[in-house]
Motif scaffolding. Structure first.
Motif, PDB file in Angstrom:
ATOM      1  N   ALA A 113      40.597  40.143  53.519  1.00 12.17           N
ATOM      2  CA  ALA A 113      40.326  38.944  53.724  1.00 12.17           C
ATOM      3  C   ALA A 113      40.905  38.175  54.950  1.00 12.17           C
ATOM      4  O   ALA A 113      41.504  39.131  55.841  1.00 12.17           O
ATOM      5  CB  ALA A 113      41.195  38.018  52.739  1.00 12.17           C
ATOM      6  N   PRO A 114      40.826  37.075  55.637  1.00  7.13           N
ATOM      7  CA  PRO A 114      41.246  36.437  56.833  1.00  7.13           C
ATOM      8  C   PRO A 114      42.664  35.909  56.636  1.00  7.13           C
ATOM      9  O   PRO A 114      43.123  36.125  55.637  1.00  7.13           O
ATOM     10  CB  PRO A 114      40.179  35.347  57.120  1.00  7.13           C
ATOM     11  N   GLY A 115      43.219  35.631  57.740  1.00  3.70           N
ATOM     12  CA  GLY A 115      44.630  35.150  57.881  1.00  3.70           C
ATOM     13  C   GLY A 115      44.805  34.058  57.329  1.00  3.70           C
ATOM     14  O   GLY A 115      46.032  33.623  56.986  1.00  3.70           O
ATOM     15  N   ASN A 116      43.894  32.935  57.100  1.00  4.25           N
ATOM     16  CA  ASN A 116      44.027  31.659  56.809  1.00  4.25           C
ATOM     17  C   ASN A 116      44.935  31.652  55.319  1.00  4.25           C
ATOM     18  O   ASN A 116      44.476  32.413  54.510  1.00  4.25           O
ATOM     19  CB  ASN A 116      42.640  31.095  56.747  1.00  4.25           C
ATOM     20  N   ASP A 117      45.920  31.002  55.342  1.00  2.59           N
ATOM     21  CA  ASP A 117      46.786  30.715  54.324  1.00  2.59           C
ATOM     22  C   ASP A 117      46.055  30.548  52.934  1.00  2.59           C
ATOM     23  O   ASP A 117      46.137  31.459  51.838  1.00  2.59           O
ATOM     24  CB  ASP A 117      47.782  29.717  54.466  1.00  2.59           C
ATOM     25  N   ALA A 118      45.163  29.561  52.862  1.00  2.00           N
ATOM     26  CA  ALA A 118      44.638  29.246  51.698  1.00  2.00           C
ATOM     27  C   ALA A 118      43.629  30.398  51.011  1.00  2.00           C
ATOM     28  O   ALA A 118      43.456  30.656  50.150  1.00  2.00           O
ATOM     29  CB  ALA A 118      44.038  27.813  51.762  1.00  2.00           C
ATOM     30  N   VAL A 119      42.738  30.627  52.182  1.00  2.00           N
ATOM     31  CA  VAL A 119      41.771  31.653  51.782  1.00  2.00           C
ATOM     32  C   VAL A 119      42.396  33.087  51.396  1.00  2.00           C
ATOM     33  O   VAL A 119      41.853  33.593  50.343  1.00  2.00           O
ATOM     34  CB  VAL A 119      40.827  32.012  53.009  1.00  2.00           C
ATOM     35  N   SER A 120      43.393  33.455  52.121  1.00  2.00           N
ATOM     36  CA  SER A 120      44.011  34.893  51.862  1.00  2.00           C
ATOM     37  C   SER A 120      44.712  34.803  50.539  1.00  2.00           C
ATOM     38  O   SER A 120      44.591  35.807  49.677  1.00  2.00           O
ATOM     39  CB  SER A 120      44.781  35.333  52.897  1.00  2.00           C
ATOM     40  N   CYS A 121      45.570  33.712  50.123  1.00  2.00           N
ATOM     41  CA  CYS A 121      46.136  33.732  49.060  1.00  2.00           C
ATOM     42  C   CYS A 121      45.194  33.417  47.908  1.00  2.00           C
ATOM     43  O   CYS A 121      45.655  34.027  46.630  1.00  2.00           O
ATOM     44  CB  CYS A 121      47.068  32.500  48.807  1.00  2.00           C
ATOM     45  N   THR A 122      44.145  32.745  47.886  1.00  2.00           N
ATOM     46  CA  THR A 122      43.200  32.895  46.890  1.00  2.00           C
ATOM     47  C   THR A 122      42.733  34.163  46.709  1.00  2.00           C
ATOM     48  O   THR A 122      42.386  34.524  45.434  1.00  2.00           O
ATOM     49  CB  THR A 122      41.995  31.817  47.433  1.00  2.00           C
ATOM     50  N   ALA A 123      42.408  34.864  47.667  1.00  2.00           N
ATOM     51  CA  ALA A 123      41.883  36.318  47.629  1.00  2.00           C
ATOM     52  C   ALA A 123      42.840  37.088  46.804  1.00  2.00           C
ATOM     53  O   ALA A 123      42.620  37.995  46.253  1.00  2.00           O
ATOM     54  CB  ALA A 123      41.358  36.771  48.925  1.00  2.00           C
ATOM     55  N   LEU A 124      44.223  36.861  47.203  1.00  4.31           N
ATOM     56  CA  LEU A 124      45.189  37.705  46.512  1.00  4.31           C
ATOM     57  C   LEU A 124      45.336  37.639  45.004  1.00  4.31           C
ATOM     58  O   LEU A 124      45.203  38.291  44.266  1.00  4.31           O
ATOM     59  CB  LEU A 124      46.637  37.355  46.995  1.00  4.31           C
ATOM     60  N   ALA A 125      45.118  36.117  44.524  1.00  2.00           N
ATOM     61  CA  ALA A 125      44.978  35.754  43.129  1.00  2.00           C
ATOM     62  C   ALA A 125      43.996  36.382  42.517  1.00  2.00           C
ATOM     63  O   ALA A 125      44.059  36.847  41.320  1.00  2.00           O
ATOM     64  CB  ALA A 125      45.200  34.181  43.198  1.00  2.00           C
ATOM     65  N   ALA A 126      42.653  36.193  43.181  1.00  2.00           N
ATOM     66  CA  ALA A 126      41.534  36.670  42.551  1.00  2.00           C
ATOM     67  C   ALA A 126      41.828  38.317  42.304  1.00  2.00           C
ATOM     68  O   ALA A 126      41.030  38.734  41.363  1.00  2.00           O
ATOM     69  CB  ALA A 126      40.329  36.437  43.228  1.00  2.00           C
ATOM     70  N   ILE A 135      40.145  47.527  49.044  1.00  2.00           N
ATOM     71  CA  ILE A 135      39.414  46.816  48.307  1.00  2.00           C
ATOM     72  C   ILE A 135      38.537  45.739  49.011  1.00  2.00           C
ATOM     73  O   ILE A 135      39.265  45.128  49.934  1.00  2.00           O
ATOM     74  CB  ILE A 135      39.941  46.307  46.959  1.00  2.00           C
ATOM     75  N   PRO A 136      37.214  45.127  48.731  1.00  2.00           N
ATOM     76  CA  PRO A 136      36.704  44.227  49.589  1.00  2.00           C
ATOM     77  C   PRO A 136      37.071  42.965  49.114  1.00  2.00           C
ATOM     78  O   PRO A 136      37.723  42.623  48.304  1.00  2.00           O
ATOM     79  CB  PRO A 136      35.151  44.410  49.240  1.00  2.00           C
ATOM     80  N   TYR A 137      36.639  41.771  49.736  1.00  2.00           N
ATOM     81  CA  TYR A 137      36.900  40.417  49.463  1.00  2.00           C
ATOM     82  C   TYR A 137      36.234  40.017  48.161  1.00  2.00           C
ATOM     83  O   TYR A 137      34.983  40.576  47.906  1.00  2.00           O
ATOM     84  CB  TYR A 137      36.586  39.528  50.432  1.00  2.00           C
ATOM     85  N   GLY A 138      37.060  39.567  47.206  1.00  2.00           N
ATOM     86  CA  GLY A 138      36.436  39.417  45.875  1.00  2.00           C
ATOM     87  C   GLY A 138      36.767  40.561  44.869  1.00  2.00           C
ATOM     88  O   GLY A 138      36.556  40.321  43.781  1.00  2.00           O
ATOM     89  N   GLY A 139      37.307  41.621  45.485  1.00  2.00           N
ATOM     90  CA  GLY A 139      37.524  42.844  44.606  1.00  2.00           C
ATOM     91  C   GLY A 139      38.900  42.590  43.937  1.00  2.00           C
ATOM     92  O   GLY A 139      39.503  41.654  44.052  1.00  2.00           O
ATOM     93  N   GLN A 140      39.138  43.369  42.768  1.00  2.00           N
ATOM     94  CA  GLN A 140      40.064  43.293  42.090  1.00  2.00           C
ATOM     95  C   GLN A 140      41.112  44.678  42.031  1.00  2.00           C
ATOM     96  O   GLN A 140      40.227  45.674  41.980  1.00  2.00           O
ATOM     97  CB  GLN A 140      39.847  42.888  40.626  1.00  2.00           C
ATOM     98  N   VAL A 141      42.240  44.609  41.816  1.00  2.00           N
ATOM     99  CA  VAL A 141      43.237  45.807  42.087  1.00  2.00           C
ATOM    100  C   VAL A 141      43.096  46.673  40.781  1.00  2.00           C
ATOM    101  O   VAL A 141      42.876  45.951  39.752  1.00  2.00           O
ATOM    102  CB  VAL A 141      44.612  45.186  42.384  1.00  2.00           C
ATOM    103  N   SER A 142      43.102  47.894  41.049  1.00  2.00           N
ATOM    104  CA  SER A 142      42.758  48.883  39.999  1.00  2.00           C
ATOM    105  C   SER A 142      43.741  50.031  40.233  1.00  2.00           C
ATOM    106  O   SER A 142      43.781  51.036  39.159  1.00  2.00           O
ATOM    107  CB  SER A 142      41.146  49.401  40.136  1.00  2.00           C
ATOM    108  N   ARG A 143      44.743  50.032  41.175  1.00  2.00           N
ATOM    109  CA  ARG A 143      45.780  51.157  41.253  1.00  2.00           C
ATOM    110  C   ARG A 143      46.957  50.813  41.526  1.00  2.00           C
ATOM    111  O   ARG A 143      47.005  49.769  42.160  1.00  2.00           O
ATOM    112  CB  ARG A 143      45.091  51.836  42.412  1.00  2.00           C
ATOM    113  N   ALA A 144      47.934  51.476  40.928  1.00  2.00           N
ATOM    114  CA  ALA A 144      49.455  51.543  41.206  1.00  2.00           C
ATOM    115  C   ALA A 144      49.440  51.626  42.996  1.00  2.00           C
ATOM    116  O   ALA A 144      48.653  52.415  43.311  1.00  2.00           O
ATOM    117  CB  ALA A 144      50.532  51.932  40.678  1.00  2.00           C
ATOM    118  N   GLY A 145      50.574  51.139  43.539  1.00  2.00           N
ATOM    119  CA  GLY A 145      50.726  51.292  44.820  1.00  2.00           C
ATOM    120  C   GLY A 145      50.417  50.230  45.840  1.00  2.00           C
ATOM    121  O   GLY A 145      50.284  48.902  45.235  1.00  2.00           O
TER     122      GLY A 145
END
Length: 493
Positions: free
Chosen positions: A390-403, A374-384
């Motif tokens: 997202a880049p490796g930066n801790d704050a940016v990537s963890c925000t992307a994970l939460a989003a 999925i792209p940056y800003g996308g939301q999970v829709s499948r199991a697995g």
């Protein structure tokens, strides 16, 4: 005598568990070599002769090329090992045999908040999201006053501020909007107040248009330029949402978890202790029918084939290839090499090349099949296992994970960090020294696997994960560490 770890029988290096002085013996896999120099913990020693130009092997894969001849017992690091990464690559779909194991997490449960759409939150909070940096402080004041007044009725009221939302164009502005819209839809938020200024590029109406109609009953908006007293009006909007957000925890299985996995401030042991331990959690959640999100795309470079070979089908494979090569072009288009990683902290901890860092980093996914990209800003829709751009930066990537929908994040670290994010972020130390030195930051010591083994510590981590998903606070939550960061990719007007 110092102990070292040999990851794979084909490896030409072993990783020290403890420092060694010149002339001392290093033992690994029932073998012994003599250290030629002092070598710190987490760093590598050669266990066979490596000629200049030959690959240096760890994890069973090349982690770079020898700059010079390397003798047995020599310290292997930046002075004699160079990356072999260079630009984009062509890949061929060669699926590996799916990994099948007996599921161990089918009976694991946690107490979660079941939402009307079937998703399950690990927290029931009210979030205050500013559309633009101009009202970041306003959002913080609203959240602080509302939390003092209503925090007991929900799990907390929190503002997540950022400096963006204006003077942005095109895809850059769209990225800011998509992240905020995705956060506004998160199952950990029983309600969301969107605070705008009024004249910003990131208009409230455009942001609401990206939020599904079914979610908008839990959304309130405030345009501060039109408000009389924006603080009082904002606190009143939170009060409305608190009344609507009443919910009770219900027993659910870990198949209802969306688990984000991340490593930050890694050291030479991260890929040998903490990341494989998290990999077991990824396998357990996926085996139970849940979802896992893996990001940090630049920290797949050099190890991407391990993920591509586990693609569920050729469509997922092609999307993985595109995501990896597009990210490499992002570096190259800005005149930067694709191998600029590792960071100074990684280097000090014993990681030498991006290949080595990546081979350790992808351990967090375990051996789960890649089911989606999925792209940056996308939301999970499948199991697995889903790969998230997202880049490796801790704050940016963890925000992307939460989003993207992660309801908990397992965050491994060899150097330590106090950072926390919108969802419970469980800090896992790769070495026991860090866990002992920073108990206020660390939730679990993965260094214990060196004495107790992976099975015992994995059981401890699964139990801890379920406790935290049920409401027990993480170290970061106790410290009030909750932040977001948005990926800035375009010009500023």
């Amino acid at each position: 005598m110092s102990k070292a770890l040999l990851v794979h029988p084909d490896d030409s290096v072993a990783t020290l568990v403890e420092p060694v002085a010149a002339g001392e013996s290093v033992t690994f896999a029932a073998q012994v070599v003599t250290a030629l120099t002092d070598v710190p913990s987490g760093h590598k020693v050669a266990i066979r002769v490596i000629s200049a130009g030959d690959p240096v092997v760890k994890f069973g894969f090349p982690i770079g090329t020898a700059r010079t001849d390397i003798a047995v017992g020599a310290h292997v690091h930046t002075h004699n090992l160079a990356t072999a990464l260079d630009g984009t690559l062509d890949y061929r779909f060669t699926p590996s045999v799916p990994f099948v194991r007996e599921a161990v997490a089918e009976t694991a449960t946690f107490q979660g908040y079941v939402r009307s759409d079937g998703r399950v939150g690990t927290r029931n909070e009210i979030w205050v999201l500013p559309t633009v940096g101009c009202v970041a402080r306003t959002a913080t004041r609203i959240a602080a006053l509302a939390d003092a007044a209503h925090g007991g009725a929900v799990d907390g009221v929190h503002a997540f501020t950022h400096p963006f939302g204006c003077s942005q164009l095109g895809d850059d502005l769209a990225g800011t909007r998509s992240i905020l819209a995705a956060l506004a839809c998160h199952p950990n938020a029983g309600g969301v107040v969107i605070v705008g200024l009024g004249c910003e590029s990131n208009q409230i109406a455009a942001l609401l248009a990206e939020i599904p109609e079914a979610r908008r009953s839990a959304i309130r908006t405030l345009s501060t330029q039109l408000a009389g007293d924006e603080i009082d009006e904002g606190v009143a909007l939170v009060a409305e949402l608190v009344a609507l957000a009443k919910a009770e925890r219900t027993t659910v299985g870990v198949d209802k978890l969306v688990l984000g996995v991340k490593c930050g401030g890694s050291d030479g042991l991260s890929g040998l202790t903490a990341n494989p331990l998290v990999g077991r959690m990824s396998e357990a959640v996926v085996d139970a029918g849940g979802s896992v999100l893996l990001t940090e795309i630049p920290e797949m470079f050099g190890a991407e084939r391990l993920l591509m070979d586990r693609a569920a089908d050729e469509v997922v494979f092609d999307r993985t290839v595109k995501m990896v090569n597009d990210f490499k072009r992002y570096f190259l288009d800005h005149g930067e090499p694709v191998s600029e990683n590792p960071s100074p902290g990684n280097l000090a901890g014993g990681i030498t090349t991006l290949e080595e860092k990546s081979l350790g980093a992808v351990q967090k996914a375990g051996r789960a099949i890649v089911s989606d990209v999925i792209p940056y800003g996308g939301q999970v829709s499948r199991a697995g296992l889903t790969l998230l751009e997202a880049p490796g930066n801790d704050a940016v990537s963890c925000t992307a994970l939460a989003a993207a929908g992660a309801t908990a994040i397992l965050f491994t670290t060899g150097r330590g960090t106090p950072l926390g994010f919108p969802v419970p972020t469980i800090k896992i130390a790769s070495n026991s020294g860090l866990a002992a030195r920073k108990p206020g930051w660390i939730d679990l010591d993965a260094g214990a696997v060196l004495e107790d083994g992976f099975d015992a510590v994995a059981d401890d981590l699964l139990a801890r994960l379920c406790d935290i998903a049920s409401g027990a606070p993480t170290a970061a939550e106790r410290n009030g560490e909750r932040e977001i960061a948005i990926w800035k990719r375009g010009v500023t007007l």
